[in-house]
Design a protein around this motif. Structure first.
Motif, PDB file in Angstrom:
ATOM      1  N   THR A   6       0.854  -1.183   0.000  1.00 56.58           N
ATOM      2  CA  THR A   6       0.000   0.000   0.000  1.00 56.58           C
ATOM      3  C   THR A   6       0.888   1.230   0.000  1.00 56.58           C
ATOM      4  N   LEU A   7       0.593   2.151  -0.906  1.00 52.80           N
ATOM      5  CA  LEU A   7       1.327   3.407  -1.006  1.00 52.80           C
ATOM      6  C   LEU A   7       0.389   4.551  -0.676  1.00 52.80           C
ATOM      7  N   LEU A   8       0.909   5.593  -0.082  1.00 52.47           N
ATOM      8  CA  LEU A   8       0.142   6.809   0.175  1.00 52.47           C
ATOM      9  C   LEU A   8       0.950   7.962  -0.401  1.00 52.47           C
ATOM     10  N   THR A  78     -13.840   8.363  -0.734  1.00 52.33           N
ATOM     11  CA  THR A  78     -12.839   8.567  -1.781  1.00 52.33           C
ATOM     12  C   THR A  78     -13.288   7.988  -3.114  1.00 52.33           C
ATOM     13  N   SER A  80     -12.670   6.204  -6.544  1.00 48.66           N
ATOM     14  CA  SER A  80     -11.643   5.192  -6.755  1.00 48.66           C
ATOM     15  C   SER A  80     -11.523   4.780  -8.219  1.00 48.66           C
ATOM     16  N   TYR A  89      -7.467   5.148  -4.395  1.00 52.07           N
ATOM     17  CA  TYR A  89      -8.509   5.876  -3.665  1.00 52.07           C
ATOM     18  C   TYR A  89      -8.053   7.322  -3.499  1.00 52.07           C
ATOM     19  N   ALA A  94      -4.534  13.418  -1.108  1.00 49.66           N
ATOM     20  CA  ALA A  94      -3.684  12.229  -1.146  1.00 49.66           C
ATOM     21  C   ALA A  94      -4.404  11.098  -1.861  1.00 49.66           C
ATOM     22  N   GLU A  96      -4.381   6.808  -1.997  1.00 53.09           N
ATOM     23  CA  GLU A  96      -3.925   5.534  -1.460  1.00 53.09           C
ATOM     24  C   GLU A  96      -3.951   4.536  -2.610  1.00 53.09           C
ATOM     25  N   THR A  98      -3.364   0.569  -3.314  1.00 47.27           N
ATOM     26  CA  THR A  98      -3.184  -0.753  -2.731  1.00 47.27           C
ATOM     27  C   THR A  98      -3.137  -1.765  -3.871  1.00 47.27           C
TER      28      THR A  98
END
Length: 106
Positions: A6-8, A78, A80, A89, A94, A96, A98
């Protein structure tokens, strides 16, 4: 047992730019190249992954208007998208990301 990826990441997209994300991302040669390379890595482990063209296509999970995006963000939800095995998302500032893949811990 695997580890989720998972990246943010921060972003500065406004509502109009977010609604144009599928077209802009689909036109990006870098994103298309990255999706194809990722597909080649994942395909041996995921035989039901589908074709590379489908994998590399950015898909909005819902079709929203500018007013609906504002309302979704106001509720803390969010909009998506899906792309290259990622669920993206988008919040106001920001995103996210995944991924469906899992890697083995060292």
């Amino acid at each position: 047992m695997g580890v989720n990826l998972t990246l943010l990441l921060g972003h500065s997209l406004g509502v109009t730019e977010l609604l144009a994300f599928t077209e802009r991302a689909s036109a990006s040669l870098e994103m298309q190249r990255a999706a194809r390379q990722l597909w080649q890595v994942l395909r041996p482990r995921w035989p039901n992954l589908g074709g590379v063209e489908e994998f590399a296509t950015v898909v909005a999970c819902e079709r929203l208007t500018e007013d609906e995006v504002q309302a979704v963000w106001a509720r803390g939800e969010t909009p998506s998208f899906e792309w290259a095995g990622f669920n993206l998302y988008f919040g106001r500032r920001a995103v996210e990301a995944t991924h469906l893949s899992r890697s083995s811990p060292l």
